[in-house]
Scaffold this motif. Structure first.
Motif, PDB file in Angstrom:
ATOM      1  N   ALA A   1       0.830  -1.196   0.000  1.00 23.81           N
ATOM      2  CA  ALA A   1       0.000   0.000   0.000  1.00 23.81           C
ATOM      3  C   ALA A   1       0.869   1.253   0.000  1.00 23.81           C
ATOM      4  N   THR A   2       1.944   1.231   0.805  1.00 23.05           N
ATOM      5  CA  THR A   2       2.847   2.382   0.832  1.00 23.05           C
ATOM      6  C   THR A   2       3.453   2.640  -0.543  1.00 23.05           C
ATOM      7  N   ILE A   3       3.912   1.554  -1.194  1.00 21.19           N
ATOM      8  CA  ILE A   3       4.563   1.725  -2.495  1.00 21.19           C
ATOM      9  C   ILE A   3       3.563   2.277  -3.511  1.00 21.19           C
ATOM     10  N   PHE A   4       2.365   1.684  -3.533  1.00 21.96           N
ATOM     11  CA  PHE A   4       1.344   2.157  -4.460  1.00 21.96           C
ATOM     12  C   PHE A   4       0.978   3.606  -4.150  1.00 21.96           C
ATOM     13  N   TYR A   5       0.932   3.921  -2.856  1.00 22.98           N
ATOM     14  CA  TYR A   5       0.575   5.284  -2.450  1.00 22.98           C
ATOM     15  C   TYR A   5       1.615   6.292  -2.920  1.00 22.98           C
ATOM     16  N   ILE A   6       2.898   5.915  -2.815  1.00 19.17           N
ATOM     17  CA  ILE A   6       3.956   6.839  -3.247  1.00 19.17           C
ATOM     18  C   ILE A   6       3.783   7.152  -4.739  1.00 19.17           C
ATOM     19  N   VAL A   7       3.583   6.100  -5.546  1.00 18.17           N
ATOM     20  CA  VAL A   7       3.458   6.324  -6.989  1.00 18.17           C
ATOM     21  C   VAL A   7       2.212   7.173  -7.284  1.00 18.17           C
ATOM     22  N   HIS A   8       1.095   6.799  -6.658  1.00 16.61           N
ATOM     23  CA  HIS A   8      -0.136   7.561  -6.872  1.00 16.61           C
ATOM     24  C   HIS A   8       0.053   9.018  -6.487  1.00 16.61           C
ATOM     25  N   ASN A   9       0.690   9.232  -5.334  1.00 12.85           N
ATOM     26  CA  ASN A   9       0.821  10.589  -4.833  1.00 12.85           C
ATOM     27  C   ASN A   9       1.709  11.439  -5.733  1.00 12.85           C
ATOM     28  N   ILE A  10       2.788  10.829  -6.246  1.00 15.78           N
ATOM     29  CA  ILE A  10       3.672  11.576  -7.147  1.00 15.78           C
ATOM     30  C   ILE A  10       2.871  12.040  -8.364  1.00 15.78           C
TER      31      ILE A  10
ATOM     32  N   LEU B   1     -11.253   9.430  -4.226  1.00 15.01           N
ATOM     33  CA  LEU B   1     -12.556   9.010  -4.713  1.00 15.01           C
ATOM     34  C   LEU B   1     -12.397   7.921  -5.768  1.00 15.01           C
ATOM     35  N   PRO B   2     -13.253   6.880  -5.729  1.00 18.08           N
ATOM     36  CA  PRO B   2     -13.183   5.878  -6.779  1.00 18.08           C
ATOM     37  C   PRO B   2     -13.675   6.456  -8.087  1.00 18.08           C
ATOM     38  N   PRO B   3     -13.240   6.000  -9.236  1.00 21.57           N
ATOM     39  CA  PRO B   3     -12.324   4.885  -9.444  1.00 21.57           C
ATOM     40  C   PRO B   3     -10.893   5.357  -9.685  1.00 21.57           C
ATOM     41  N   LEU B   4     -10.501   6.474  -9.073  1.00 16.44           N
ATOM     42  CA  LEU B   4      -9.167   7.017  -9.358  1.00 16.44           C
ATOM     43  C   LEU B   4      -8.118   6.375  -8.462  1.00 16.44           C
ATOM     44  N   SER B   5      -6.853   6.661  -8.784  1.00 15.20           N
ATOM     45  CA  SER B   5      -5.754   5.927  -8.143  1.00 15.20           C
ATOM     46  C   SER B   5      -5.762   6.074  -6.624  1.00 15.20           C
ATOM     47  N   GLY B   6      -6.117   7.281  -6.126  1.00 15.23           N
ATOM     48  CA  GLY B   6      -6.056   7.510  -4.692  1.00 15.23           C
ATOM     49  C   GLY B   6      -6.973   6.601  -3.909  1.00 15.23           C
ATOM     50  N   PHE B   7      -8.088   6.227  -4.512  1.00 21.03           N
ATOM     51  CA  PHE B   7      -9.043   5.361  -3.818  1.00 21.03           C
ATOM     52  C   PHE B   7      -8.401   4.035  -3.466  1.00 21.03           C
ATOM     53  N   PHE B   8      -7.725   3.415  -4.456  1.00 14.50           N
ATOM     54  CA  PHE B   8      -7.143   2.101  -4.206  1.00 14.50           C
ATOM     55  C   PHE B   8      -5.955   2.203  -3.260  1.00 14.50           C
ATOM     56  N   ALA B   9      -5.190   3.318  -3.372  1.00 12.97           N
ATOM     57  CA  ALA B   9      -4.064   3.500  -2.468  1.00 12.97           C
ATOM     58  C   ALA B   9      -4.558   3.568  -1.032  1.00 12.97           C
ATOM     59  N   LYS B  10      -5.608   4.382  -0.802  1.00 13.36           N
ATOM     60  CA  LYS B  10      -6.098   4.526   0.573  1.00 13.36           C
ATOM     61  C   LYS B  10      -6.817   3.278   1.031  1.00 13.36           C
ATOM     62  N   LEU B  11      -7.558   2.653   0.111  1.00  8.46           N
ATOM     63  CA  LEU B  11      -8.292   1.431   0.467  1.00  8.46           C
ATOM     64  C   LEU B  11      -7.341   0.369   1.005  1.00  8.46           C
ATOM     65  N   SER B  12      -6.203   0.178   0.304  1.00 10.04           N
ATOM     66  CA  SER B  12      -5.319  -0.895   0.744  1.00 10.04           C
ATOM     67  C   SER B  12      -4.653  -0.545   2.066  1.00 10.04           C
TER      68      SER B  12
END
Lengths: 115, 506
Positions: free
Chosen positions: B331-340, B389-400
């Motif tokens: 989740a952290t790794i996905f979050y970093i990419v999404h956030n960038i 907000l779904p279905p954007l990247s941040g949703f899955f990052a936060k969900l996980s």
């Protein structure tokens, strides 16, 4: 010798913190320089001081005969000194340009970008 | 094939050298900027593909065997970060062609951009503690100059704070390196993995805390973030966006590397990290809501988002079973990419808005929705993605992240993360109403600065690509998340990392 150097390093860190907490830009830069000196001296001391032998491998051997002085801390410090020299040079130029732009070296007068 | 590991460092360094030869020749430097960053992007992609199919790669520089020489290592996490760095470098180079003024260009903007990227990639790839320090300094000195280039008063004042706190952090980093070397006699990360565990807890905790403070300053965690909102809004927006994309993330990367490879045992440390992450999220978002200047608002948001990344790292350390730990790290790794992707885009959009209206102040902006609906739509995608907000990247990052938190029964941090998410949405709404929805103070279309279509295209192209990336990362989250999981598995069980670096000796 290590005990003496430990006090010297402590003194360098303490005076660096003291200088950085002052309001003058010049003292800030001197403090930063002292801080990196302290860190460099710490690497030097913590690597272990020995007067016995230089780490030179005798002909026919694969490793130097112990005990010998550890060469790595010196290589690390050399790199760190060069880096801190460059960074300090940048900081001095930044100091001078800021002094020209703000018209003061008082850090309390540089709050326009604070939030 | 291991030449691939050197390319992400060699390409930007040689691009910088060639750009310096073309001193003061803007068009040549611009083309070199695009060429160098595209090559870095391609090299990053090739590296990631290679590491994905062939496992962790390592190179011993100068062929000195492992614990003695400097090692470069690319595991999946490092390769993902290098690819993202190249991607961001390319987009920022395109945006810079349309936005950086001739004076800054003449004084070495593009060479500095390349050197910054070299430092960032070097920090991602190195497997040696002192070498990490050197790459940090390469990155820092380039960022110092980029930040103060132009010499406006605000820039210089911001630079003083940025330079001071980053140099203090470097000194603390060096202190920690000294203590680690004194205690173990090695600086190779893979070699340290076993040796640190043999140390008494008190001695291991000392460098761990020094690293936490040193990298914490660079990553801008609570309470060490004060340099960030004081400096990030002062340089041109292309520079702000580049810093927002990469610099704090290098700090987070170093934290993840340290606390997964070297100091993964101590629950006390991870409880501390968990508390820090909650405080970072909350203070960051509260600071953001209070701001009325778009770039300051976004700068505070960087801090808040760092909290989520640290939260994943903390949950990793507290997890008692393997799958939960892997989920948290993934989740952290996905979050970093999404956030960038999301955060950089918001900076770039704010730059276009300011280019059109001549200001970053929300009260003076307005009417952009009716004038530029396309731009408003692109902003909305990134803003909603950041808010999760779904279905954007941040949703899955936060969900996980939240799934990981629930599985570990850390309900307090989950509650904080969800509440901060809502506040994030609130502050994004603030930009939306302030800059896009409400009518412009002087009537719509009034006071628009002229902007040529070609230049507008250069500014808009990266924004479109990043908005599309946010959508793709969201709609196609499955494969990307699987990759993050594999990267997290490599971090969770470092056997493969150790074997790649040290060979079969151990």
């Amino acid at each position: 010798m290590e005990t003496l150097l430990a006090f010297v390093i402590g003194g360098l860190y303490a005076s660096a913190v003291y200088l950085m907490l002052r309001r003058s830009l010049v003292k800030l830069v001197i403090g930063l320089a002292l801080l990196s000196h302290g860190a460099n001296l710490l690497i030097f001391t913590i690597g272990g001081l020995t007067r016995t032998r230089a780490p030179i491998i005798a002909e026919g051997d694969l490793v130097p005969a112990p005990p010998f002085a550890d060469p790595l801390p010196q290589a690390l410090i050399l790199t760190a000194i060069v880096i801190s020299f460059g960074v300090t040079a940048f900081a001095v130029v930044l100091l001078q340009r800021t002094y020209q732009a703000v018209g003061s070296d008082d850090l309390d007068r540089m709050k326009t970008t604070d939030t | 094939m291991n030449f691939l590991l050197l390319l992400p460092i060699l390409i930007p360094l040689s691009a910088a050298a060639v750009s310096l030869l073309a001193w003061r020749r803007g068009p040549v430097q611009r083309r070199l900027g695009l060429l160098g960053t595209s090559a870095l992007f391609v090299a990053g992609a090739a590296l990631l593909l290679h590491v994905r199919s062939h496992g962790i790669q390592a190179v011993q520089i100068g062929s000195w065997p492992a614990p003695y020489g400097i090692t470069l290592v690319a595991d999946l996490f490092a390769a993902i970060m290098v690819l993202v760095a190249g991607f961001m470098g390319l987009l920022i180079a395109v945006y810079s062609c349309g936005s950086i003024d001739a004076r800054r260009e003449q004084f070495g903007y593009y060479p500095l951009l390349h050197i910054l990227l070299a430092g960032v990639c070097g920090a991602f790839l190195t497997g040696d503690l002192f070498n990490l320090y050197v790459w940090f300094e390469v990155m820092l000195i380039a960022s110092f100059v980029l930040l103060s280039l132009g010499g406006e008063r605000a820039q210089l004042e911001g630079a003083i704070k940025y330079v001071t706190l980053n140099l203090i952090s470097s000194a603390l980093f060096l202190t920690a390196v000294a203590i680690v070397y004194g205690a173990t006699g090695t600086l190779n990360l893979a070699d340290l993995h076993a040796k640190i565990q043999g140390l008494p807890r008190g001695i291991a905790l000392l460098p761990a805390m020094l690293f936490l403070v040193a990298f914490g300053i660079k990553a801008a965690i609570f309470p060490l973030f004060f340099w960030l909102p004081a400096s990030y809004h002062t340089p041109p927006v292309a520079v702000s966006a580049l810093f927002a994309a990469l610099l704090t993330k290098v700090g987070v990367y170093a934290l993840v590397r340290m606390f997964t490879l070297l100091f993964a045992e101590d629950a006390w440390t991870f409880n501390l990290l968990l508390a820090i992450s909650a405080l970072t999220m909350v203070t960051g978002v509260l600071g953001a809501i209070a701001q009325n200047e778009v770039r300051r608002l976004l700068s505070f948001h960087i801090i808040s988002q760092i909290g989520y990344m640290v939260m994943g790292l903390a949950l990793f350390g507290l997890a008692s079973d393997g799958p939960a730990a892997v989920l948290a790290l993934a989740a952290t790794i996905f979050y970093i990419v999404h956030n960038i992707v999301a955060k950089t885009n918001l900076f770039l959009v704010s730059g276009i808005a300011a280019r059109l209206r001549g200001t970053y102040e929300l009260p003076n902006l307005g009417g952009l929705y009716s004038d530029r609906p396309g731009l408003a739509f692109l902003f909305l995608i990134s803003a909603l993605s950041l808010a999760g907000l779904p279905p954007l990247s941040g949703f899955f990052a936060k969900l996980s992240l939240i799934q990981a938190g629930l599985r570990l029964q850390q309900y307090e941090i989950v509650a904080v993360a969800l509440a901060v998410s809502l506040l994030t949405l609130l502050s994004m709404t603030k930009i939306w109403t302030g800059a896009f929805w409400k009518p412009a103070p002087g009537g719509n279309g009034a006071g628009d600065s002229a902007i040529s279509p070609g230049r507008y295209g250069l500014l808009l192209a990266p924004v479109i690509v990043l908005a599309a990336a946010a959508v793709i990362l969201g709609l196609g989250a499955g494969p990307f998340f699987d990759l993050s999981v594999r990267a997290a598995e490599q971090l969770h069980d470092p056997t493969e990392y150790l074997r790649a670096v040290l060979g079969d000796l151990k």
